[in-house]
Design an enzyme around this catalytic site. Structure first.
Site, short mmCIF file in Angstrom:
data_model
loop_
_atom_site.label_atom_id
_atom_site.label_comp_id
_atom_site.label_asym_id
_atom_site.label_seq_id
_atom_site.Cartn_x
_atom_site.Cartn_y
_atom_site.Cartn_z
N LEU A 24 3.60 -1.52 -1.84
CA LEU A 24 2.77 -0.79 -0.89
C LEU A 24 1.38 -1.41 -0.93
CD1 LEU A 24 3.63 2.98 -1.55
CD2 LEU A 24 4.50 1.50 0.27
N ASP A 25 0.72 -1.50 0.23
CA ASP A 25 -0.65 -2.00 0.26
C ASP A 25 -1.53 -1.13 -0.63
OD1 ASP A 25 0.08 -3.95 2.08
OD2 ASP A 25 -0.48 -2.73 3.82
N ARG A 26 -2.62 -1.72 -1.11
CA ARG A 26 -3.54 -1.01 -2.00
C ARG A 26 -3.93 0.36 -1.44
NH1 ARG A 26 -8.18 -2.19 -5.42
NH2 ARG A 26 -8.03 -4.45 -5.04
N THR A 52 -2.48 2.19 0.85
CA THR A 52 -1.37 3.02 1.31
C THR A 52 -0.87 3.86 0.15
OG1 THR A 52 -0.67 1.39 2.95
CG2 THR A 52 0.95 3.03 2.31
#
Length: 337
Positions: free
Chosen positions: A176-178, A180
């Site tokens: 997951l993106d930072r 998100t």
């Protein structure tokens, strides 16, 4: 992919909420048989077996060990305590007169037992011999690059599993993106990692996100399809040419909207880097707080993207598991009167 039915028969389905407890449990028969090749590598505890003792009556730690541990003298046991090789209920203890209570578990390991470290920015929803499922907060990196030395979910979970055995590891399944938040998982062996990644489309039944986007979306639902590429500045974008890049398909459904924002349920048919963020910009409704992909709003102080549901077939048991995480209140507050 997201709407297909499980093909295996006699599968048990379990659903978990964001606290990690089962919400419901229905069974149509016995779960699938464990796969021996995954089970055999799911844990490394047997590499250096520890000795475990159950406390039957109150006692001090050193006296208890001297009485119950065979093959070690008093001085050897003192040395083991000093080296941090003794734990009580999973917590390393070094004090000779530490008070023990009935029912506690004392473990003597051949290796130093890592101290318990509080987890920051994540919660463990589920853990077994093969996988760890977590809820990640916005702002925490999933995995750091070689240049980044900050705390990540990966590093914290590695320290967590090494409390049981110093050779234990975890393995990345997806990211997951930072900025998100939401549900994600890691494997606890390379065999499980390879097994799941090689059959990702077959074993992952649902990945649902909640996206808070700018503007009022008129169309109640839709599908976005494009070919994604990465620029020299590491920004993903949709290529204007067919078959130029990685094919990405995103389905969305409108949940709520007002003049300024829309709340969407987003289902991934493919899992490309920054896929939802690119596709929301493509339709003119960038995700709130996503300056990289066209957002001008800072209404919630974070990225408006949350991984709400992750459903997959367990790599060892064959059970279909489903984990949910509640939509962040900061998203919902924008739609209150």
């Amino acid at each position: 992919m997201n709407n297909r039915k499980p093909q295996r028969k006699n599968r048990t389905k379990s659903t978990f909420n964001s606290a990690g407890s089962k919400r419901n449990h229905t069974s149509a028969g016995k779960p699938g048989s464990p796969r021996p090749e995954a089970r055999g590598k799911a844990s490394t505890l047997d590499k250096t077996p520890a000795k475990t003792y159950i406390v039957q009556k109150p006692a001090e730690l050193l006296s208890f060990l001297v009485e119950h541990v065979t093959g070690m003298g008093r001085n050897s046991i003192k040395s083991a305590l000093a080296r941090g090789q003794v734990s009580v209920d999973g917590v390393a203890r070094t004090v000779h007169n530490f008070p023990l209570e009935q029912g506690q578990t004392v473990t003597l390991s051949k290796e130093k037992i890592a101290p318990e470290v509080p987890l920051t920015g994540l919660r463990i929803l589920h853990e077994d011999e093969a996988i760890i499922v977590i809820h990640k907060d916005a702002g925490l990196l999933s995995v750091a690059s070689a240049q980044e030395k900050e705390v990540t979910a990966y590093r914290q979970l590695t320290a967590h599993v090494r409390r049981e055995h110093p050779y234990n590891r975890i393995f990345v399944l997806h990211r997951l993106d930072r900025d998100t938040s939401g549900v994600m998982m890691f494997a606890k062996s390379e065999a499980v990692q390879q097994q799941m990644q090689q059959a990702w489309k077959e074993v992952v039944y649902e990945r649902t996100y909640i996206a808070l986007v700018e503007g009022q979306i008129k169309k109640p639902e839709g599908t976005i399809s494009s070919w994604l590429k990465e620029s020299k500045t590491l920004k993903m974008y949709s290529s204007p040419y067919p078959n130029d890049g990685q094919h990405a398909v995103t389905h969305y459904k409108l949940l709520q909207a007002n003049r300024h924002f829309s709340l969407l349920e987003v289902r991934l048919e493919t899992g490309r880097k920054n896929q939802i963020r690119v596709h929301m910009e493509d339709i003119g409704h960038p995700i709130v707080g996503d300056k990289k992909y066209g957002s001008k709003s800072k209404s919630i102080g974070r990225l408006g993207l949350h991984a709400r549901v992750l459903s997959f077939v367990h790599p060892v048991t064959g059970v279909l598991l489903r984990f949910e995480s509640d939509t962040p209140k900061t998203f919902l507050n924008l739609f209150r009167d």
